[in-house]
Design a protein around this motif. Sequence first.
Motif, mmCIF file in Angstrom:
data_model
loop_
_atom_site.group_PDB
_atom_site.id
_atom_site.type_symbol
_atom_site.label_atom_id
_atom_site.label_comp_id
_atom_site.label_asym_id
_atom_site.label_seq_id
_atom_site.Cartn_x
_atom_site.Cartn_y
_atom_site.Cartn_z
ATOM 1 N N SER A 56 33.142 42.717 30.317
ATOM 2 C CA SER A 56 31.967 41.871 30.116
ATOM 3 C C SER A 56 32.243 40.470 30.626
ATOM 4 O O SER A 56 33.293 39.915 30.341
ATOM 5 N N ASN A 57 31.283 39.900 31.333
ATOM 6 C CA ASN A 57 31.396 38.487 31.683
ATOM 7 C C ASN A 57 30.585 37.688 30.659
ATOM 8 O O ASN A 57 29.413 37.956 30.464
ATOM 9 N N PRO A 58 31.243 36.724 29.987
ATOM 10 C CA PRO A 58 30.575 35.991 28.900
ATOM 11 C C PRO A 58 29.239 35.378 29.331
ATOM 12 O O PRO A 58 28.296 35.320 28.551
ATOM 13 N N GLY B 50 32.621 48.764 34.785
ATOM 14 C CA GLY B 50 32.057 47.892 35.811
ATOM 15 C C GLY B 50 32.810 46.576 35.763
ATOM 16 O O GLY B 50 33.387 46.239 34.721
ATOM 17 N N GLN B 51 32.826 45.833 36.867
ATOM 18 C CA GLN B 51 33.528 44.535 36.855
ATOM 19 C C GLN B 51 32.812 43.567 35.928
ATOM 20 O O GLN B 51 33.407 42.678 35.362
ATOM 21 N N ASN B 52 31.497 43.725 35.816
ATOM 22 C CA ASN B 52 30.707 42.858 34.945
ATOM 23 C C ASN B 52 29.543 43.692 34.423
ATOM 24 O O ASN B 52 28.428 43.589 34.922
ATOM 25 N N GLU C 72 30.218 37.729 41.420
ATOM 26 C CA GLU C 72 30.504 36.474 40.722
ATOM 27 C C GLU C 72 31.302 35.469 41.550
ATOM 28 O O GLU C 72 31.141 34.274 41.413
ATOM 29 N N PHE C 73 32.220 35.945 42.354
ATOM 30 C CA PHE C 73 33.064 35.072 43.170
ATOM 31 C C PHE C 73 33.773 34.000 42.350
ATOM 32 O O PHE C 73 33.702 32.815 42.654
ATOM 33 N N CYS C 74 34.424 34.393 41.283
ATOM 34 C CA CYS C 74 35.348 33.481 40.599
ATOM 35 C C CYS C 74 36.374 33.088 41.673
ATOM 36 O O CYS C 74 36.773 33.944 42.475
ATOM 37 N N THR C 75 36.786 31.835 41.688
ATOM 38 C CA THR C 75 37.511 31.347 42.870
ATOM 39 C C THR C 75 38.891 31.984 43.076
ATOM 40 O O THR C 75 39.443 31.924 44.169
ATOM 41 N N TYR C 76 39.451 32.560 42.009
ATOM 42 C CA TYR C 76 40.800 33.140 42.121
ATOM 43 C C TYR C 76 40.763 34.623 42.509
ATOM 44 O O TYR C 76 41.771 35.214 42.813
ATOM 45 N N CYS C 77 39.570 35.225 42.476
ATOM 46 C CA CYS C 77 39.510 36.686 42.399
ATOM 47 C C CYS C 77 39.198 37.371 43.731
ATOM 48 O O CYS C 77 38.277 36.991 44.441
ATOM 49 N N ILE C 78 39.924 38.423 44.013
ATOM 50 C CA ILE C 78 39.786 39.164 45.273
ATOM 51 C C ILE C 78 38.748 40.293 45.157
ATOM 52 O O ILE C 78 38.275 40.820 46.166
ATOM 53 N N VAL C 79 38.372 40.607 43.919
ATOM 54 C CA VAL C 79 37.518 41.787 43.691
ATOM 55 C C VAL C 79 36.178 41.767 44.454
ATOM 56 O O VAL C 79 35.786 42.777 45.033
ATOM 57 N N PRO C 80 35.447 40.642 44.489
ATOM 58 C CA PRO C 80 34.171 40.658 45.228
ATOM 59 C C PRO C 80 34.349 41.007 46.709
ATOM 60 O O PRO C 80 33.407 41.473 47.351
ATOM 61 N N TYR C 81 35.556 40.798 47.241
ATOM 62 C CA TYR C 81 35.830 41.145 48.645
ATOM 63 C C TYR C 81 36.218 42.623 48.753
ATOM 64 O O TYR C 81 35.773 43.329 49.641
ATOM 65 N N VAL D 8 37.965 35.273 28.861
ATOM 66 C CA VAL D 8 37.603 33.845 28.852
ATOM 67 C C VAL D 8 38.264 33.123 30.028
ATOM 68 O O VAL D 8 37.722 32.188 30.564
ATOM 69 N N GLN D 9 39.457 33.527 30.383
ATOM 70 C CA GLN D 9 40.275 32.999 31.499
ATOM 71 C C GLN D 9 40.918 31.649 31.182
ATOM 72 O O GLN D 9 42.067 31.430 31.512
ATOM 73 N N SER D 10 40.191 30.711 30.561
ATOM 74 C CA SER D 10 40.790 29.420 30.204
ATOM 75 C C SER D 10 39.972 28.801 29.079
ATOM 76 O O SER D 10 38.774 29.089 28.954
ATOM 77 N N ASN E 34 34.941 28.617 38.787
ATOM 78 C CA ASN E 34 33.555 29.072 39.026
ATOM 79 C C ASN E 34 33.139 30.168 38.059
ATOM 80 O O ASN E 34 32.512 31.155 38.438
ATOM 81 N N ARG E 35 33.461 29.967 36.782
ATOM 82 C CA ARG E 35 33.139 31.001 35.800
ATOM 83 C C ARG E 35 31.696 30.925 35.305
ATOM 84 O O ARG E 35 31.196 31.854 34.686
ATOM 85 N N GLY E 36 31.061 29.779 35.488
ATOM 86 C CA GLY E 36 29.637 29.717 35.127
ATOM 87 C C GLY E 36 29.388 29.476 33.647
ATOM 88 O O GLY E 36 28.266 29.664 33.178
HETATM 89 FE FE1 SF4 Z 1 36.763 38.848 39.571
HETATM 90 FE FE2 SF4 Z 1 35.792 39.523 37.165
HETATM 91 FE FE3 SF4 Z 1 35.172 37.118 38.267
HETATM 92 FE FE4 SF4 Z 1 34.138 39.413 39.279
HETATM 93 S S1 SF4 Z 1 33.754 38.537 37.219
HETATM 94 S S2 SF4 Z 1 35.022 37.695 40.452
HETATM 95 S S3 SF4 Z 1 35.884 40.831 39.012
HETATM 96 S S4 SF4 Z 1 37.216 37.860 37.579
#
Ligand code: SF4
Length: 480
Positions: free
Chosen positions: A273-275, A236-238, A195-204, A300-302, A312-314
């Motif tokens: 779950s990612n909405p 799972g992350q999503n 997903e690469f949400c701009t704040y998130c380190i997880v995809p790396y 939801v994050q915001s 970049n939540r989509g």
């Molecule tokens: Fe991070 Fe979750 Fe966004 Fe993936 S979906 S980049 S784990 S906040």
Amino acid sequence: MDLIRTPDQNKERKRLNKENIFKDFEIDKSLLSLGKGKKYFLYTYGCQENESDSEKIRGMLSLLSFKETTIIEEADLILMNTCAIRKNAEDKVFGELGRLKQLKREKPEIITALCGCMSQEESVVDKIMKKYQNVDLVFGTHNIASLPNLLNTVMTSHDRVIDVLSYEGDITEKIPVERQNKIKAWIPIMYGCDEFCTYCIVPYTRGKERSRLPENILNEVQSLIKDGYKEVTLLGQNVNAYGKDFTDRDYDFADLLEDLSHMNIERVRFTTSNPKDLSDRQIEVLSKGGNLMPYLHLPVQSGSSKVLKKMNRGYTREDYLDRVEKIRKAIPDISLTTDIIVGFPFETEEDFQETLSLVQECGFEGAFTFIFSKREGTPASKFVDESITDEIAHERLYRLNNVVNEGYKKGNERFLGKNVKVLIEGYSKKENDILMGYTEHNKLVNVKGDKKYIGQIVNCLITKAKTWSLDGEISKEQYS
Ligand code: SF4
Ligand code: 5AD
């Protein structure tokens, strides 16, 4: 000679279009007595993914004949399974590593190992190499299955081993798992995040999104049923993106839920779950109930579309509200919880007010709330907004938590005087003769009762609703 392979976040960002590689865990028989007479101490920080990885670490260490200890001074091997999601999680680990320096001075033969998400960060590994000579082994999230071989190298050569892979990982099945909980089990169904949400380190730190094959997941659930497990949580992350990467079949998260709903496991939960990827079909399957629990964690994050875009939540605020409306229509009594970040760069007071109003509108019954934390290498670490001071961020968090806590309380109060099914897990930590467990809606219940109920789903009458938990009594009428 030391073995050094360090992470590279530029490579970690890349998503190559290669197919998943499935492997089975293998171990050289000569290693089975590597840990004979030795004890290990394991720290686990962070999310359920890390808890689940720690169960694999325990499984592999048992196979190597190590025994676990909860007394750190007794340990011959100390492992830290770390979390990188926010800076304070990392600070805790460095604090602990500092304290362990003293232990290593007193007992130089101790082996200290660091793994998990922090080990996938360039800056962390750099700091460990320069300042923490007391760390003997660093390995990453992609090569956890190499632990036996890496440990063997460290123990036999006494060299320092830093082995962190930057490319997307494979999927290794059949790693032995040692679960501490005998009633509820975590089951990773996929790894990584795209997903690469701009704040998130997880995809790396966790690499490319890749799904386990459904037959392996269903077999694992089957063997857990045989072992007497009552509940599984799919991880799972999503999880809503499960199966998107399959090239040989058309099978997604809704299909997995559907298949699990026909199995003889009492409760099925999942997170996270990612909405954006929560499909109508998933909602429809979930609405059939049965062993699919009426509970959904939907970060939801915001509440502000402007901030969501920068994240970049989509999805927009309206998209999210639309999802929630659909869910509530399909499953009216569902319990919804969420994750929220405050103090994201360029979040104004108006944006924050939108978050507060969204929390109320959605009727969340709980939320994990966070202050934005800069993570090196992520796009948001370069967003500069000096108008949000620490004080403003803390004050927003405080105001948000007040609203969230009302939701917790309301969510508990709606069960007052009702009979609910509680999966009894054990004794409450606070009081010895009080049992604790969770309802189908994931509410914590404390109830007086005999230990024979542990591991059973028991019908309880709720007699008191507090903010964080419910009190109940075991009902005279029990379901069979
Ligand atoms: Fe991070 Fe979750 Fe966004 Fe993936 S979906 S980049 S784990 S906040
Ligand atoms: N700062 C603050 N919170 C974060 N999260 C993820 N990355 C950050 C960050 N850099 C939060 C999100 C996510 C949860 C697991 O952690 O809310 O859903």
